[in-house]
Design a protein around this motif. Structure first.
Motif, PDB file in Angstrom:
ATOM      1  N   ARG A 143     -11.217  -8.551  -6.454  1.00 21.79           N
ATOM      2  CA  ARG A 143     -10.111  -7.861  -5.759  1.00 21.79           C
ATOM      3  C   ARG A 143     -10.584  -6.606  -5.029  1.00 21.79           C
ATOM      4  O   ARG A 143      -9.945  -6.164  -4.080  1.00 21.79           O
ATOM      5  CB  ARG A 143      -9.014  -7.489  -6.766  1.00 21.79           C
ATOM      6  CG  ARG A 143      -8.123  -8.653  -7.125  1.00 21.79           C
ATOM      7  CD  ARG A 143      -7.128  -8.240  -8.167  1.00 21.79           C
ATOM      8  NE  ARG A 143      -6.291  -9.355  -8.598  1.00 21.79           N
ATOM      9  CZ  ARG A 143      -5.610  -9.370  -9.729  1.00 21.79           C
ATOM     10  NH1 ARG A 143      -5.653  -8.331 -10.532  1.00 21.79           N
ATOM     11  NH2 ARG A 143      -4.879 -10.419 -10.053  1.00 21.79           N
ATOM     12  N   ARG A 144     -11.691  -6.022  -5.511  1.00 21.14           N
ATOM     13  CA  ARG A 144     -12.200  -4.821  -4.824  1.00 21.14           C
ATOM     14  C   ARG A 144     -12.680  -5.154  -3.417  1.00 21.14           C
ATOM     15  O   ARG A 144     -12.815  -4.264  -2.586  1.00 21.14           O
ATOM     16  CB  ARG A 144     -13.325  -4.178  -5.635  1.00 21.14           C
ATOM     17  CG  ARG A 144     -12.772  -3.368  -6.780  1.00 21.14           C
ATOM     18  CD  ARG A 144     -13.826  -2.646  -7.588  1.00 21.14           C
ATOM     19  NE  ARG A 144     -13.258  -2.393  -8.912  1.00 21.14           N
ATOM     20  CZ  ARG A 144     -13.671  -2.944 -10.040  1.00 21.14           C
ATOM     21  NH1 ARG A 144     -14.714  -3.738 -10.048  1.00 21.14           N
ATOM     22  NH2 ARG A 144     -13.061  -2.686 -11.177  1.00 21.14           N
ATOM     23  N   PHE A 166      -4.508  -5.990   0.312  1.00 20.29           N
ATOM     24  CA  PHE A 166      -3.254  -6.745   0.399  1.00 20.29           C
ATOM     25  C   PHE A 166      -2.188  -5.827   0.982  1.00 20.29           C
ATOM     26  O   PHE A 166      -1.923  -4.760   0.431  1.00 20.29           O
ATOM     27  CB  PHE A 166      -2.851  -7.219  -1.001  1.00 20.29           C
ATOM     28  CG  PHE A 166      -1.810  -8.313  -1.019  1.00 20.29           C
ATOM     29  CD1 PHE A 166      -0.544  -8.122  -0.501  1.00 20.29           C
ATOM     30  CD2 PHE A 166      -2.093  -9.556  -1.569  1.00 20.29           C
ATOM     31  CE1 PHE A 166       0.402  -9.127  -0.520  1.00 20.29           C
ATOM     32  CE2 PHE A 166      -1.151 -10.575  -1.598  1.00 20.29           C
ATOM     33  CZ  PHE A 166       0.094 -10.355  -1.073  1.00 20.29           C
ATOM     34  N   PHE A 168       1.638  -5.623   1.546  1.00 24.88           N
ATOM     35  CA  PHE A 168       2.856  -6.304   1.084  1.00 24.88           C
ATOM     36  C   PHE A 168       3.940  -6.263   2.157  1.00 24.88           C
ATOM     37  O   PHE A 168       3.988  -5.350   2.979  1.00 24.88           O
ATOM     38  CB  PHE A 168       3.371  -5.642  -0.197  1.00 24.88           C
ATOM     39  CG  PHE A 168       2.530  -5.958  -1.407  1.00 24.88           C
ATOM     40  CD1 PHE A 168       2.894  -6.958  -2.292  1.00 24.88           C
ATOM     41  CD2 PHE A 168       1.356  -5.269  -1.651  1.00 24.88           C
ATOM     42  CE1 PHE A 168       2.115  -7.256  -3.395  1.00 24.88           C
ATOM     43  CE2 PHE A 168       0.566  -5.553  -2.748  1.00 24.88           C
ATOM     44  CZ  PHE A 168       0.951  -6.548  -3.618  1.00 24.88           C
ATOM     45  N   ALA A 205       5.412  -1.983  -0.710  1.00 23.49           N
ATOM     46  CA  ALA A 205       5.135  -1.719  -2.141  1.00 23.49           C
ATOM     47  C   ALA A 205       4.413  -0.385  -2.337  1.00 23.49           C
ATOM     48  O   ALA A 205       3.507  -0.277  -3.168  1.00 23.49           O
ATOM     49  CB  ALA A 205       4.334  -2.870  -2.764  1.00 23.49           C
ATOM     50  N   ALA A 206       4.823   0.623  -1.576  1.00 26.85           N
ATOM     51  CA  ALA A 206       4.219   1.955  -1.742  1.00 26.85           C
ATOM     52  C   ALA A 206       4.602   2.514  -3.113  1.00 26.85           C
ATOM     53  O   ALA A 206       5.704   2.266  -3.596  1.00 26.85           O
ATOM     54  CB  ALA A 206       4.721   2.880  -0.638  1.00 26.85           C
ATOM     55  N   LEU A 250      -5.374   6.861  -4.485  1.00 27.01           N
ATOM     56  CA  LEU A 250      -5.382   6.216  -5.815  1.00 27.01           C
ATOM     57  C   LEU A 250      -6.435   5.111  -5.956  1.00 27.01           C
ATOM     58  O   LEU A 250      -7.238   5.148  -6.900  1.00 27.01           O
ATOM     59  CB  LEU A 250      -3.982   5.688  -6.137  1.00 27.01           C
ATOM     60  CG  LEU A 250      -3.761   5.298  -7.587  1.00 27.01           C
ATOM     61  CD1 LEU A 250      -3.688   6.511  -8.488  1.00 27.01           C
ATOM     62  CD2 LEU A 250      -2.478   4.481  -7.737  1.00 27.01           C
ATOM     63  N   PRO A 251      -6.478   4.110  -5.048  1.00 30.16           N
ATOM     64  CA  PRO A 251      -7.513   3.074  -5.214  1.00 30.16           C
ATOM     65  C   PRO A 251      -8.928   3.628  -5.122  1.00 30.16           C
ATOM     66  O   PRO A 251      -9.836   3.108  -5.781  1.00 30.16           O
ATOM     67  CB  PRO A 251      -7.227   2.094  -4.069  1.00 30.16           C
ATOM     68  CG  PRO A 251      -6.330   2.791  -3.140  1.00 30.16           C
ATOM     69  CD  PRO A 251      -5.593   3.808  -3.920  1.00 30.16           C
ATOM     70  N   ASN A 293     -11.594   2.967  -7.985  1.00 35.42           N
ATOM     71  CA  ASN A 293     -12.608   1.960  -7.669  1.00 35.42           C
ATOM     72  C   ASN A 293     -13.878   2.509  -7.036  1.00 35.42           C
ATOM     73  O   ASN A 293     -14.739   1.734  -6.629  1.00 35.42           O
ATOM     74  CB  ASN A 293     -12.011   0.904  -6.729  1.00 35.42           C
ATOM     75  CG  ASN A 293     -10.886   0.148  -7.394  1.00 35.42           C
ATOM     76  OD1 ASN A 293     -10.953  -0.125  -8.589  1.00 35.42           O
ATOM     77  ND2 ASN A 293      -9.856  -0.166  -6.646  1.00 35.42           N
ATOM     78  N   ARG A 305      -3.457   2.148   2.692  1.00 35.17           N
ATOM     79  CA  ARG A 305      -3.827   1.992   1.279  1.00 35.17           C
ATOM     80  C   ARG A 305      -4.706   0.757   1.083  1.00 35.17           C
ATOM     81  O   ARG A 305      -5.691   0.795   0.342  1.00 35.17           O
ATOM     82  CB  ARG A 305      -2.557   1.882   0.431  1.00 35.17           C
ATOM     83  CG  ARG A 305      -2.804   1.907  -1.051  1.00 35.17           C
ATOM     84  CD  ARG A 305      -1.520   1.779  -1.827  1.00 35.17           C
ATOM     85  NE  ARG A 305      -0.886   0.481  -1.611  1.00 35.17           N
ATOM     86  CZ  ARG A 305       0.294   0.118  -2.103  1.00 35.17           C
ATOM     87  NH1 ARG A 305       0.984   0.984  -2.805  1.00 35.17           N
ATOM     88  NH2 ARG A 305       0.798  -1.072  -1.870  1.00 35.17           N
ATOM     89  N   ALA A 306      -4.342  -0.339   1.764  1.00 34.63           N
ATOM     90  CA  ALA A 306      -5.126  -1.576   1.622  1.00 34.63           C
ATOM     91  C   ALA A 306      -6.529  -1.412   2.198  1.00 34.63           C
ATOM     92  O   ALA A 306      -7.462  -2.085   1.753  1.00 34.63           O
ATOM     93  CB  ALA A 306      -4.397  -2.728   2.303  1.00 34.63           C
TER      94      ALA A 306
END
Lengths: 273, 254
Positions: free
Chosen positions: B84-85, B89, B91, B95-96, B108-109, B113, B157-158
């Protein structure tokens, strides 16, 4: 008419059997969820930043409710104890000791558990349900963030840490409430009252019931997270998650209180002095 | 089916049911690295399910799914997280994370990660905010953003961890024409400059015409056509004809 009655009766049976199967599925689901929570709790590292946020939300923000509830309960309990003891010919002097014994052993842990179940259980259940239905939990997963550890484990740890601290606060708030009642009805000084508080209790009366509230914290956190994290519907799901979280965590708290009381009576039949 | 390392996403006879409803039935397709594949279909035909299966948010009942050559249907959680890293994705509803500010959503990611120091994380966040045009909104909460801005936040974010594969669930849904153009420009830039593989779910041909190399048509859980865009767009399929005629009317209106 007969056909209609038969079909109505069949639909009741179907609904009942479907409710039983749903209950069965939910029970198995909760047990699996709790065992996963226990496994994940033992795996380090924990998300310290998120735990501190949850401790603030679950613990610190519950303090006003616990203090107010404790003082009011202390007043009510002192009045009840005073009425009962006076009927048996006892004097004011024994009231502080009886009150502290009741509060530390039973009422403090039980009332804290119930109040936190109501305030925090419903909040966690509804919050996680909203995160689920708005796909925020999926978003965590898609970003390679373990949503179970980030959302569930942090909240359960915060509940486990917060409950014993809140219980201690609750017990002292109840005793303060008891003093307020006593001060209004007799001429007992604060120092005399405090001196008599610990006449008939020992550390065992405080430590075991208070530590056992960590188990209540685990139950409240796990149950609320289970109903929120696994919700499948929309608005109805949020309502159900919130309601079931409160109902089931209250039942766990009451059951645990009974178990602790039985243990205390077995180990310390005359008080833990 | 191509099994070499040039394939980024591969579905091999994947079926999925939710409850008693069959969502996908024997869906097979593959997307080469650095190309863009769009999945078109009417609402409720299983397009979003394809994306969620591709990132392991759902498990197929049958069939195999490969991401960068790894069969994700056979991976345990830590390995799935590793895969997944390399994916992002976006949405449909963005989906914030609504309890943290815009900049924190993007950071955050990176915090989870990467081992980047905080100043590098903040620098990367600022770059992404500028890229999607949200630099003035970094301290706002997601609830204070419009639908289109939230969609751009989802994009940023993605992209935070520079994914090799980007999955987009109807990125043009509910956005104004200016934001739609920004999204198209971003996608073209990702494909051409960053060689990011794109798997896009869309409802309109006009949105994906200039981005996609490959087109797949889903109908009733079946993949009724899949191949190079020009070939599929010309195929004699009722659903495809509807999409092309819709595109013509959209073009006339615009």
């Amino acid at each position: 008419m007969r056909t209609s009655r038969t079909s109505t009766s069949n639909s009741h049976l179907l609904r009942d059997s479907s409710s039983i199967s749903r209950l069965w599925i939910a029970t198995i689901g909760l047990l699996l969820f709790a065992s996963r929570t226990l496994r994940e709790l033992l795996r380090l590292p924990w998300d310290a930043e998120e735990i501190s946020i949850q401790l603030y939300e679950i613990g610190w923000r519950s303090v006003p409710l616990i203090l107010i509830g404790g003082v009011v309960l202390g007043i009510v309990m002192t009045q009840l104890i005073w009425t009962s003891l006076v009927n048996f010919g006892a004097v004011d002097a024994v009231i502080p000791a009886e009150l502290s014994r009741t509060m530390f052993r039973q009422m403090g842990p039980l009332m804290t558990g119930l109040l936190v179940s109501g305030r925090v259980g419903s909040a966690i259940g509804a919050e996680l349900a909203v995160l689920r239905i708005t796909e925020q939990i999926d978003a965590f997963e898609s970003l390679a963030i373990d949503s179970f550890r980030h959302l569930v484990i942090t909240r359960v740890i915060a509940c486990v840490i917060a409950l014993p601290i809140l219980t201690t606060l609750m017990s002292f708030a109840e005793i303060a409430g008891g003093f307020l009642w006593e001060a209004a009805h007799s001429e007992m000084s604060l120092w005399l009252y405090v001196g008599r508080l610990f006449d008939r209790i020992g550390w065992g009366d405080y430590i075991l019931p208070t530590l056992m509230t960590a188990v209540s914290g685990f139950a409240i956190g796990t149950v609320a997270c289970y109903f929120g994290y696994t919700v499948e519907e929309n608005a109805v799901g949020v309502r159900r998650a919130s309601m079931h979280s409160v109902v089931l965590s209250c039942l766990f708290v009451i059951a645990l209180s009974l178990i602790v009381n039985a243990m205390m009576s077995f180990w310390f039949p005359g008080g833990a002095q | 089916m191509n099994l070499d390392g040039s394939v980024a996403v591969r579905f091999d006879q994947v079926s999925k049911s939710i409850g008693t409803t069959r969502i996908l039935e024997d869906v097979s397709f593959e997307v080469s690295r650095g190309t863009a594949c769009s999945i078109l279909g009417r609402r409720g035909t299983g397009k979003t399910t394809v994306l969620k299966l591709a990132v392991g948010l759902l498990k197929p009942d049958r069939g195999r799914i490969f991401i960068n050559g790894e069969e994700i249907t056979a991976l345990d959680t830590p390995d799935l997280m590793r895969v997944r890293r390399s994916t992002g994705f976006v949405f449909q509803n963005s989906a914030a994370f609504d309890s943290i500010a815009v900049s924190e959503n993007i950071a955050l990611p990176l915090r989870y990660n990467s081992s980047k120091p905080e100043n590098e994380i903040q620098e990367k966040v600022l770059q992404l905010l500028i890229r999607v045009g949200l630099e003035r909104d970094s301290h706002k909460m997601p609830v204070d953003l419009s639908v289109g801005m939230r969609k751009l936040l989802g994009f940023a974010r993605a992209l935070a961890c520079d994914p090799a594969i980007l999955l987009l669930d109807d990125p043009w849904n509910g956005v104004d024409s200016i934001t739609a153009a920004i999204i198209r420009r971003l996608l073209l830039d990702l494909k051409q400059r960053c060689r990011t593989t794109l798997l896009i779910v869309a409802n309109k041909m006009i949105d994906v015409r200039h981005i996609s190399d490959q087109l797949a048509i889903l109908d009733g859980g079946h993949m009724v056509a899949c191949g190079p865009l020009n070939e599929v767009a010309r195929c004699d399929n009722q659903i495809m004809r509807q999409f092309v005629s819709q595109e013509d009317s959209d073009a006339r209106l615009s």
